[in-house]
Design a protein around this motif. Structure first.
Motif, PDB file in Angstrom:
ATOM      1  N   MET A 496       0.808  -1.243  -0.094  1.00 26.82           N
ATOM      2  CA  MET A 496       0.234   0.137   0.344  1.00 26.82           C
ATOM      3  C   MET A 496       0.694   1.136   0.138  1.00 26.82           C
ATOM      4  O   MET A 496       0.107   2.385  -0.543  1.00 26.82           O
ATOM      5  CB  MET A 496      -1.226   0.072   1.203  1.00 26.82           C
ATOM      6  N   PRO A 497       2.103   1.291   1.138  1.00 30.57           N
ATOM      7  CA  PRO A 497       2.776   2.850   0.687  1.00 30.57           C
ATOM      8  C   PRO A 497       3.236   2.766  -0.408  1.00 30.57           C
ATOM      9  O   PRO A 497       3.341   4.218  -1.039  1.00 30.57           O
ATOM     10  CB  PRO A 497       4.126   2.647   1.584  1.00 30.57           C
ATOM     11  N   VAL A 498       3.307   1.393  -1.019  1.00 34.09           N
ATOM     12  CA  VAL A 498       3.727   1.932  -2.540  1.00 34.09           C
ATOM     13  C   VAL A 498       3.386   2.822  -4.303  1.00 34.09           C
ATOM     14  O   VAL A 498       3.372   3.012  -4.336  1.00 34.09           O
ATOM     15  CB  VAL A 498       4.824   0.604  -3.453  1.00 34.09           C
ATOM     16  N   THR A 503      -0.077   6.930  -7.102  1.00 33.66           N
ATOM     17  CA  THR A 503      -1.101   7.062  -7.133  1.00 33.66           C
ATOM     18  C   THR A 503      -0.575   8.696  -6.861  1.00 33.66           C
ATOM     19  O   THR A 503      -1.619   9.253  -7.397  1.00 33.66           O
ATOM     20  CB  THR A 503      -2.405   6.888  -6.239  1.00 33.66           C
ATOM     21  N   GLU A 504      -0.421   8.904  -5.926  1.00 33.33           N
ATOM     22  CA  GLU A 504      -0.333  10.479  -5.581  1.00 33.33           C
ATOM     23  C   GLU A 504       0.564  11.354  -6.389  1.00 33.33           C
ATOM     24  O   GLU A 504       0.037  12.372  -6.413  1.00 33.33           O
ATOM     25  CB  GLU A 504       0.140  10.131  -4.261  1.00 33.33           C
ATOM     26  N   GLN A 505       1.373  10.634  -6.785  1.00 39.27           N
ATOM     27  CA  GLN A 505       2.777  11.091  -7.834  1.00 39.27           C
ATOM     28  C   GLN A 505       1.661  11.415  -9.697  1.00 39.27           C
ATOM     29  O   GLN A 505       1.910  12.309 -10.108  1.00 39.27           O
ATOM     30  CB  GLN A 505       3.632  10.746  -8.818  1.00 39.27           C
ATOM     31  N   GLY A 507      -1.219  11.871  -9.904  1.00 39.64           N
ATOM     32  CA  GLY A 507      -2.562  12.758  -9.068  1.00 39.64           C
ATOM     33  C   GLY A 507      -3.881  12.013  -9.453  1.00 39.64           C
ATOM     34  O   GLY A 507      -4.992  12.715  -9.317  1.00 39.64           O
ATOM     35  N   LYS A 508      -4.068  10.462  -9.204  1.00 39.37           N
ATOM     36  CA  LYS A 508      -5.553  10.372  -8.920  1.00 39.37           C
ATOM     37  C   LYS A 508      -5.180   9.370  -7.662  1.00 39.37           C
ATOM     38  O   LYS A 508      -4.860   8.320  -8.215  1.00 39.37           O
ATOM     39  CB  LYS A 508      -5.756   9.036  -9.943  1.00 39.37           C
ATOM     40  N   PRO A 509      -4.832   9.808  -6.751  1.00 34.61           N
ATOM     41  CA  PRO A 509      -4.723   9.118  -5.476  1.00 34.61           C
ATOM     42  C   PRO A 509      -5.991   8.113  -5.274  1.00 34.61           C
ATOM     43  O   PRO A 509      -7.231   9.016  -5.467  1.00 34.61           O
ATOM     44  CB  PRO A 509      -4.675  10.004  -3.921  1.00 34.61           C
ATOM     45  N   ILE A 510      -5.929   7.196  -4.381  1.00 30.99           N
ATOM     46  CA  ILE A 510      -7.142   6.384  -4.087  1.00 30.99           C
ATOM     47  C   ILE A 510      -7.506   6.570  -3.306  1.00 30.99           C
ATOM     48  O   ILE A 510      -7.596   7.801  -2.174  1.00 30.99           O
ATOM     49  CB  ILE A 510      -6.640   5.090  -3.456  1.00 30.99           C
TER      50      ILE A 510
END
Length: 549
Positions: A496-498, A503-505, A507-510
């Motif tokens: 999950m950290p990966v 996803t944050e990089q 621009g589409k975070p979970i």
């Protein structure tokens, strides 16, 4: 095959069938009789004609489902509860029915049986028979009395061998047939299927009358607190029927269908135990289809990976699987095309013989792992990979990597190849200006390893905390059979950290909702094994975290 019964239709059909069943004097007297009981897969199958291709039974009692409450964070439990409530509301949106209040009190398990197409079948109605257990007849009667006033369907009744059968035609065009047999309500879209079920009720052979089926249904797949069970008596026919009735399904080659015929039957079960959700499946194979003996993998390769491993796939004897595929290609144009493509791709890309120089020497156990790392060239990704392969042909393996080294140097002039020692192990590294890109060496006389960047040192130096002794591996895979063909292992706490970083990089975070569900999982473990020469077993555990309540 199932489009016509999905979504809103299933619970509405069950509800409407209950109204029909209680709509006559006979139905009334039936419901006013002795209390019903929750059905079981075996009891339900006694009403299913023996030619059924497969059955699926879903438990509706709260005892098994309530076991799930011991897992997950409060946020995750709330999301799951809301999701189930929304799903039930959507399915019953065209009615005034509440699942918890109106249906749950009297439904005692539901079996779905896929039947062969009747000879007189008209149109494309599903070849489905539903068998619904009635665990509380009085509650069913109370519900049907409330619902009858708002029921707008046209109902026609007829007698078949002394049993009242109702043909229900709804305003939207849906047409189905229903009756009550003992403690069960039956529903089918084709009248012949329901009539065959009545014949079964009156003594014709049932699905449960087959010896191996009865044993499979009663024994199940061996899961605790089962919430669903599937029994497939004819795997090839089920796939054929699905392909025939599903216009978007890909056309299956004749050789694929022949391979499917190697599977006689399959029983699958999903249950809840102290570790989480567990799926077990047993496949019975035709003895003639087994041309080789499958021995368990040694299982020692897991210890070559560190506790920081986030994902791992293990197995053994890749060379045998490749040889079997090559042998099958002689009688299968589709398999031959795949084999030829692999051979040609390897030849064109690295100028190697796939049979001898790639697969031929991989005759022992192997493990391919993804490992957490924030060192060297892996820092920007947060992980890297490593491969460990045992071989009885070290000479060919070394020759293959020597040829690859020459090819890489010729085509990538900025890459250098150096040797160094890690302890007593000779290591070969492919380097770029930023550091070591890849390295390989021998852990012992028969075990080759290949690793990315800084993971070379991790694998070469026997891990101080090997994966198989880590708390995560024990929780996720420790309860799986030790004698197996290999593992699939996924540690969600490390994954999950990966995933969040990527996803944050992007621009589409979970979403918070998805994150809550995923973070409630500890991981996934899978094994496959041969119980005997003709029984292949699969076991999968969705390891869940305990509730914080």
């Amino acid at each position: 095959m199932t489009e016509r019964i999905s979504g809103k239709k299933t619970p509405l059909l069950v509800a409407a069938a209950a109204v029909v069943a209680a709509g006559s004097v006979a139905g009334y007297l039936y419901f006013k009789g002795l209390p019903g009981k929750s059905s079981t897969p075996l009891e339900s199958a006694k009403l299913v004609p023996d030619e059924a291709l497969m059955t699926a039974f879903v438990a509706t009692d709260s005892q098994s489902w309530s076991k799930l409450k011991q897992f997950g964070s409060p946020e995750a439990q709330k999301l799951v509860t809301q999701g189930l409530q929304n799903f039930q509301a959507q399915m019953l949106a065209d009615s005034n029915i509440n699942y918890e209040k109106d249906l749950k009190p009297w439904i005692g398990g539901v079996m779905f049986a896929i039947m062969p197409s009747p000879e007189k079948a008209v149109g494309k109605e599903p070849n489905l028979l539903m068998v619904v257990g009635i665990q509380n007849k009085l509650k069913a009667l109370e519900f049907s009395n409330r619902l009858k006033a708002q029921e707008k369907a046209k109902i026609e009744e007829k007698q078949y061998k002394g049993i009242t059968v109702s043909n229900v035609k709804e305003e939207n065009g849906t047409n189905y047939h229903t009756t009550v047999l003992g403690d069960h309500l039956l529903l089918a879209f084709q009248p012949e299927i329901l009539e065959n079920a009545i014949d079964t009720f009156k003594g014709e052979p049932s699905f449960a009358s087959k010896g191996e089926v009865a044993t499979g249904l009663e024994k199940g797949a061996g899961v605790q607190n089962p919430i669903a069970q599937v029994y497939v008596s004819d795997w090839a026919s089920v796939v054929k029927q699905y392909a025939t009735n599903s216009p978007n399904a890909p056309q299956l080659p004749a050789t694929t269908l022949k391979q499917l015929e190697q599977v006689k039957s399959v029983v699958m079960g999903l249950g809840v135990d102290n570790e989480g959700l567990r799926l077990k499946a047993d496949a019975q194979m035709n003895p003639q289809a087994i041309t080789q003996e499958f021995k368990p993998a040694p299982g020692t390769v897991v210890s070559e990976f560190p506790a920081e491993t986030m994902a791992l796939v293990t197995g053994h004897k890749i060379s045998e699987y490749w040889s079997q595929m090559v042998a099958q290609s002689k009688n299968s144009p589709e398999i031959k095309a795949s084999v030829d493509q692999v051979r040609q791709s390897v030849k064109n890309t690295v100028n190697l013989d796939a049979d001898k120089e790639i697969f031929g020497w991989m005759d022992g156990e192997f493990g391919l792992g993804v490992i957490s790392s924030n060192q060297g060239i892996l820092a920007q990704f947060g992980f890297g990979s490593a491969l460990v392969v045992e071989t009885g042909d070290r000479k060919t393996a070394e020759s293959t990597f020597n040829k690859l080294g020459v090819l890489v140097k010729q085509n990538l002039p900025f890459l250098s190849i150096d040797q160094r020692k890690i302890g007593d192990k000779e290591i070969t590294e492919w380097k770029i200006p930023q550091g070591a890109l890849l390295g390989y060496g021998w852990l012992d006389d028969n075990s080759l390893f290949v690793a990315l960047g800084p993971l070379v040192d991790v694998i070469a130096n026997k891990p101080a905390n090997p994966l198989d002794t880590s708390p995560s591996f024990k929780a996720i895979a420790g309860s799986l059979p030790k004698s197996n063909q290999g593992y699939f292992y996924l540690d969600m706490d490390r994954v999950m950290p990966v995933v969040n970083n990527f996803t944050e990089q992007s621009g589409k975070p979970i979403s918070p909702e998805a994150s809550a569900i995923l973070n409630s999982m500890r991981g996934v473990g899978v094994t496959a094994a041969w119980e005997n020469k003709t029984t292949n077993q699969l076991e999968m555990l969705f390891s869940l975290k305990r509730s914080s309540k």
